[in-house]
Design a protein around this motif. Structure first.
Motif, mmCIF file in Angstrom:
data_model
loop_
_atom_site.group_PDB
_atom_site.id
_atom_site.type_symbol
_atom_site.label_atom_id
_atom_site.label_comp_id
_atom_site.label_asym_id
_atom_site.label_seq_id
_atom_site.Cartn_x
_atom_site.Cartn_y
_atom_site.Cartn_z
ATOM 1 N N PHE A 178 -18.209 84.429 -34.481
ATOM 2 C CA PHE A 178 -16.846 84.892 -34.741
ATOM 3 C C PHE A 178 -15.853 84.116 -33.891
ATOM 4 C CE2 PHE A 178 -18.379 87.628 -31.306
ATOM 5 C CZ PHE A 178 -17.303 87.700 -30.431
ATOM 6 N N VAL A 179 -14.611 84.163 -34.334
ATOM 7 C CA VAL A 179 -13.494 83.561 -33.604
ATOM 8 C C VAL A 179 -12.673 84.710 -33.047
ATOM 9 C CG1 VAL A 179 -11.414 82.135 -33.799
ATOM 10 C CG2 VAL A 179 -13.475 81.536 -35.094
ATOM 11 N N ALA A 210 -13.299 83.763 -43.356
ATOM 12 C CA ALA A 210 -12.046 83.127 -43.757
ATOM 13 C C ALA A 210 -10.922 83.649 -42.876
ATOM 14 C CB ALA A 210 -11.736 83.409 -45.230
ATOM 15 N N ASP A 211 -9.815 82.930 -42.852
ATOM 16 C CA ASP A 211 -8.624 83.413 -42.166
ATOM 17 C C ASP A 211 -7.894 84.406 -43.055
ATOM 18 O OD1 ASP A 211 -8.978 81.985 -39.860
ATOM 19 O OD2 ASP A 211 -7.640 80.339 -40.418
ATOM 20 N N ARG A 212 -7.489 85.509 -42.461
ATOM 21 C CA ARG A 212 -6.657 86.481 -43.161
ATOM 22 C C ARG A 212 -5.391 86.672 -42.326
ATOM 23 N NH1 ARG A 212 -8.901 92.366 -44.723
ATOM 24 N NH2 ARG A 212 -8.931 92.592 -42.454
ATOM 25 N N TYR A 213 -4.257 86.518 -42.966
ATOM 26 C CA TYR A 213 -3.012 86.525 -42.204
ATOM 27 C C TYR A 213 -2.435 87.933 -42.064
ATOM 28 C CZ TYR A 213 -2.870 81.506 -41.899
ATOM 29 O OH TYR A 213 -3.173 80.203 -41.575
ATOM 30 N N ARG A 242 -8.423 82.595 -30.798
ATOM 31 C CA ARG A 242 -8.892 81.562 -31.736
ATOM 32 C C ARG A 242 -9.979 80.711 -31.087
ATOM 33 N NH1 ARG A 242 -8.055 82.741 -36.661
ATOM 34 N NH2 ARG A 242 -7.641 80.633 -37.425
ATOM 35 N N LYS A 243 -10.781 81.335 -30.267
ATOM 36 C CA LYS A 243 -11.881 80.649 -29.616
ATOM 37 C C LYS A 243 -13.192 81.117 -30.227
ATOM 38 C CE LYS A 243 -13.934 79.655 -25.095
ATOM 39 N NZ LYS A 243 -13.817 79.872 -23.631
ATOM 40 N N PRO A 244 -14.014 80.191 -30.732
ATOM 41 C CA PRO A 244 -15.295 80.588 -31.324
ATOM 42 C C PRO A 244 -16.273 81.028 -30.240
ATOM 43 C CG PRO A 244 -15.143 78.206 -31.238
ATOM 44 C CD PRO A 244 -13.821 78.726 -30.773
ATOM 45 N N VAL A 245 -17.011 82.087 -30.523
ATOM 46 C CA VAL A 245 -17.855 82.676 -29.493
ATOM 47 C C VAL A 245 -19.338 82.339 -29.686
ATOM 48 C CG1 VAL A 245 -18.582 84.866 -28.435
ATOM 49 C CG2 VAL A 245 -16.189 84.516 -29.065
ATOM 50 N N LEU A 246 -19.835 82.258 -30.897
ATOM 51 C CA LEU A 246 -21.252 81.953 -31.091
ATOM 52 C C LEU A 246 -21.494 81.497 -32.519
ATOM 53 C CD1 LEU A 246 -23.477 85.048 -31.779
ATOM 54 C CD2 LEU A 246 -21.037 85.325 -31.443
ATOM 55 N N GLY A 247 -22.733 81.176 -32.809
ATOM 56 C CA GLY A 247 -23.160 80.864 -34.163
ATOM 57 C C GLY A 247 -22.556 79.607 -34.756
ATOM 58 N N VAL A 248 -22.439 79.606 -36.078
ATOM 59 C CA VAL A 248 -21.887 78.470 -36.803
ATOM 60 C C VAL A 248 -20.444 78.213 -36.388
ATOM 61 C CG1 VAL A 248 -21.192 77.683 -39.099
ATOM 62 C CG2 VAL A 248 -23.441 78.710 -38.772
ATOM 63 N N GLU A 249 -19.681 79.273 -36.201
ATOM 64 C CA GLU A 249 -18.280 79.119 -35.810
ATOM 65 C C GLU A 249 -18.166 78.276 -34.536
ATOM 66 O OE1 GLU A 249 -15.813 80.026 -37.724
ATOM 67 O OE2 GLU A 249 -15.752 82.173 -38.139
ATOM 68 N N ARG A 250 -19.041 78.526 -33.583
ATOM 69 C CA ARG A 250 -18.975 77.783 -32.319
ATOM 70 C C ARG A 250 -19.577 76.389 -32.459
ATOM 71 N NH1 ARG A 250 -21.172 79.819 -26.375
ATOM 72 N NH2 ARG A 250 -20.702 77.903 -25.243
ATOM 73 N N ARG A 296 -6.023 85.710 -38.484
ATOM 74 C CA ARG A 296 -7.118 86.406 -37.809
ATOM 75 C C ARG A 296 -8.358 86.213 -38.664
ATOM 76 N NH1 ARG A 296 -8.242 90.639 -34.082
ATOM 77 N NH2 ARG A 296 -10.152 91.751 -34.638
ATOM 78 N N ARG A 297 -9.463 85.884 -38.009
ATOM 79 C CA ARG A 297 -10.694 85.627 -38.742
ATOM 80 C C ARG A 297 -11.181 86.921 -39.386
ATOM 81 N NH1 ARG A 297 -11.928 80.974 -40.947
ATOM 82 N NH2 ARG A 297 -13.987 80.126 -40.469
ATOM 83 N N PHE A 298 -11.585 86.806 -40.638
ATOM 84 C CA PHE A 298 -12.027 87.953 -41.416
ATOM 85 C C PHE A 298 -13.436 87.698 -41.936
ATOM 86 C CE2 PHE A 298 -12.013 89.919 -45.826
ATOM 87 C CZ PHE A 298 -12.318 91.199 -45.378
ATOM 88 N N TYR A 299 -14.304 88.697 -41.807
ATOM 89 C CA TYR A 299 -15.697 88.574 -42.218
ATOM 90 C C TYR A 299 -15.985 89.646 -43.272
ATOM 91 C CZ TYR A 299 -15.594 85.724 -38.070
ATOM 92 O OH TYR A 299 -15.253 84.762 -37.146
ATOM 93 N N PRO A 300 -15.806 89.294 -44.548
ATOM 94 C CA PRO A 300 -15.871 90.298 -45.620
ATOM 95 C C PRO A 300 -17.232 90.961 -45.792
ATOM 96 C CG PRO A 300 -15.732 88.075 -46.535
ATOM 97 C CD PRO A 300 -15.462 87.954 -45.070
ATOM 98 N N GLN A 301 -18.308 90.343 -45.284
ATOM 99 C CA GLN A 301 -19.633 90.943 -45.435
ATOM 100 C C GLN A 301 -19.989 91.852 -44.269
ATOM 101 O OE1 GLN A 301 -21.094 90.439 -48.369
ATOM 102 N NE2 GLN A 301 -19.409 89.059 -48.895
ATOM 103 N N GLY A 302 -19.063 92.072 -43.351
ATOM 104 C CA GLY A 302 -19.314 92.979 -42.231
ATOM 105 C C GLY A 302 -20.388 92.474 -41.284
ATOM 106 N N THR A 303 -21.437 93.269 -41.118
ATOM 107 C CA THR A 303 -22.493 92.912 -40.159
ATOM 108 C C THR A 303 -23.447 91.849 -40.693
ATOM 109 O OG1 THR A 303 -23.911 94.691 -40.995
ATOM 110 C CG2 THR A 303 -22.450 95.228 -39.154
#
Length: 610
Positions: free
Chosen positions: A205-206, A101-104, A210-218, A190-197
């Motif tokens: 990740f973004v 999620a986005d965290r401001y 704000r550019k997606p790098v891999l996975g579902v985000e991309r 800023r993209r936040f990943y609450p489950q960590g790894t």
């Protein structure tokens, strides 16, 4: 007559006596095969033509749908910059657990050329008091960039600190104090990943731009941003189709979101088991994937080593690769399942067909041996699979014939994308007759998984087809796309029928036989499971090394598979466990036992009694 067309050495295939103790006794009658190679080719040609027409039609429909229902989009120049503050949709697991999620936070910038030197110190003191930015750092930056029109003084300022600064700025402005008039405090996502790894290589990740790098985000880069495309026309439903728990982090407004097929608990289980297995067997890396064979839904996908997307700037970029879809390897003996399934389906052999293992077999310029360097003598197809016999596997491939063998490889999806909805999928490598690099000996080595490169997701998808009634399903990680009050559910997609359902039933029985008589360390107490191990030597420029890739692929429960699991360990210490049956198979056992418990699947005695 070419080598690959010669009949198998030893006695001609014959029916074994099923009454002998220890022999495989099939419960499923062999399918009636009215076709052979000519119909297989006809089906392949029909599928190719139909697929082309379907692709053209879908392209036309999707292009018009995306254009009609796309909201305003930003220009490419405005996207992927440090000033891009486009909101992105949330990502949750199948049960609504928040994954992304986005965290401001706040960014502090200034216009130094409009700030007099005597104000540098007071500004620095305020930023230290409110935001914890060192006084010397602020003063020095302002002094060194005194003629600049734009300067970043602080980033990722916590929300409370940013609000405090804004209140300070308002208060001073109300009193006609211009000290902070050329300082801008702005909220930045800023993209936040609450489950960590957890599932980091699946989610991706973004970055700061704000550019997606891999996975579902991309992969879903065109959908997730608020300025991206909408839902395609057709098939949309209201949010009520999703359980209330799944909706808890999905905004009720016009925002977007993705619901994954991933089950956080399953993901946690396989990541824990993989981490412990890599450590115990001193492996270099590894992967575990869990799939629903009937739908193609990925329930969990883990790789080691991994990373934390929240701190991607300091992580090892080599760990960003999702090796489950983006790395190829020679599968070794688990590929014997493909050879046997094709031969049984084509009617070339039956589970009780007998071959003679003489310990070696010469094909072209290659002499093939068993891994044990011994000869067994008479061996049925089912027992050859259970004992992972190379020589008999080569004879089975020869009985199937080279053209049909490679046709089945293509039908199982090798050498092609699975079209999983993850970025950076690769196709693997398959040589076929007619290719300049192919030779008759390749049929022999390919039959037991040497000289062919596959991805873990390809291998898992093929075995899922083997146990689900013969259908190759498209694997997917997104269960639903959400846009405001509308939802588009991902429908299970059958790529094509690979095997006759009767062949699929026989393969399930033979894989159970493998676990019961060969890969006994994969047994799960209270449950009947099926599977196959594979120990593949790693190819180098000088030939095959002593290093190996150990893998096991299996399913449970046997009579009605609810999931298939692939375990893969890269370069385990062979002084601890030489064979995959001693390393990957026990990992499969532990993973499967925990999955059965998590999914509340009763033991065979209770379940089958009902």
């Amino acid at each position: 007559m070419s080598t690959q067309d010669q009949p198998p050495k030893g006695p001609h295939p014959q029916s074994a006596d099923p009454t002998k103790e220890g022999k495989f006794i099939p419960q499923t009658p062999a399918p009636v095969h009215a076709t052979r190679r000519w119909r297989l080719r006809a089906v392949a040609i029909f599928l190719a033509a139909f697929g082309l027409l379907l692709t053209l039609r879908l392209f036309s429909m999707q292009v018009s749908a995306w254009q009609e229902y796309s909201p305003r989009t930003v220009t490419s120049a405005a996207r992927h910059t440090v000033d891009d503050d486009t909101p992105w949709g949330v990502i949750v697991d199948r049960d609504g657990v928040l994954l992304a999620a986005d965290r401001y936070t706040y960014r502090i910038t200034a216009t130094p050329k409009r700030i007099p030197a005597e104000s540098w110190g007071p500004i620095a003191e305020i930023l230290w008091e409110k935001a914890g930015i060192p006084v010397d750092q602020t003063r020095n930056r302002l002094a060194q960039n005194s003629e600049s029109a734009y300067l970043v003084l602080g980033t990722d300022i916590p929300f409370a600190a940013g609000r405090s600064l804004i209140e300070e700025q308002k208060s001073r402005a109300a009193e006609n104090d211009a000290l902070l008039s050329h300082v801008l405090i702005s909220a930045r996502p800023r993209r936040f990943y609450p489950q960590g790894t957890l599932a980091s290589q699946v989610i991706g990740f973004v970055n700061a731009e704000r550019k997606p790098v891999l996975g579902v985000e991309r992969y879903y880069d065109s959908f997730l941003p608020s300025t991206g495309v909408g839902l395609p026309r057709g098939g949309r439903q209201t949010r009520e189709v999703l359980p209330a728990a799944t909706q808890r982090f999905l905004s009720q407004g016009s925002e977007k979101g993705l619901v994954l097929t991933i089950d956080r608990t399953i993901q946690w289980i396989i990541e824990e088991e993989l981490r412990e297995a890599v450590g115990f067997y001193r492996a270099e890396a590894g992967s575990i994937i869990v799939m629903d064979p009937h739908t193609g839904a990925i329930l969990g996908m883990a790789n080691w080593p991994t990373f934390d997307a929240n701190t991607y700037e300091t992580e090892n970029a080599a760990n960003f690769t999702n090796s489950s879809v983006s790395a190829q390897y020679e599968p070794g003996s688990i590929f014997k399942l493909i050879t046997v399934a094709g031969a049984v389906d084509a009617g070339a052999v039956e589970p009780l067909t007998v071959f003679t293992d003489t310990g070696t077999i010469v094909v072209g310029q290659r002499t093939i041996q068993n891994s044990t360097r011994t000869a067994v003598g008479l061996l049925t197809v089912a027992d050859a699979l259970a004992q992972s016999n190379n020589v008999v596997t080569v004879q089975i491939a020869q009985a199937l014939g080279q053209d049909s063998f490679y046709d089945y490889m293509a039908l199982f999806g090798f050498g092609a994308d699975t079209n999983i909805d993850l970025s950076s999928e690769i196709r693997g490598q398959v040589k076929r007759p007619g290719d300049s690099a192919w030779s008759p000996s390749d049929l022999a080595t390919n039959s037991f998984g040497q000289g062919v490169a596959v991805t873990p997701i390809q291998m898992l998808s093929s075995v899922a087809a083997m146990v689900n009634g013969g259908k190759l399903m498209r694997p997917h990680v997104v269960q639903a796309r959400v846009y405001g009050q509308e939802v588009l559910m991902t429908q299970p997609t059958t790529v094509h029928q690979v095997l006759d359902p009767a062949t699929s039933a026989m393969m399930r029985e033979m894989m159970v036989h493998v676990v019961e008589t060969g890969n006994t360390q994969a047994r799960v107490p209270g449950y009947s499971v099926g599977g196959k191990s594979g120990t593949a030597e790693i190819a180098t420029a000088e030939g095959y090394s002593e290093e190996t890739i150990a893998s096991f692929i299996g399913f449970a429960p046997a009579e009605e598979p609810q999931f298939v699991v692939l375990v893969k360990l890269d370069r385990p210490d062979t002084t601890i466990a030489r064979w995959a049956s001693q390393s990957a198979a026990p990992v499969f056992k532990r993973v499967t036992f925990r999955l059965l418990d998590h999914l509340n699947i009763p033991p065979d005695e209770e379940r089958l009694r009902e």
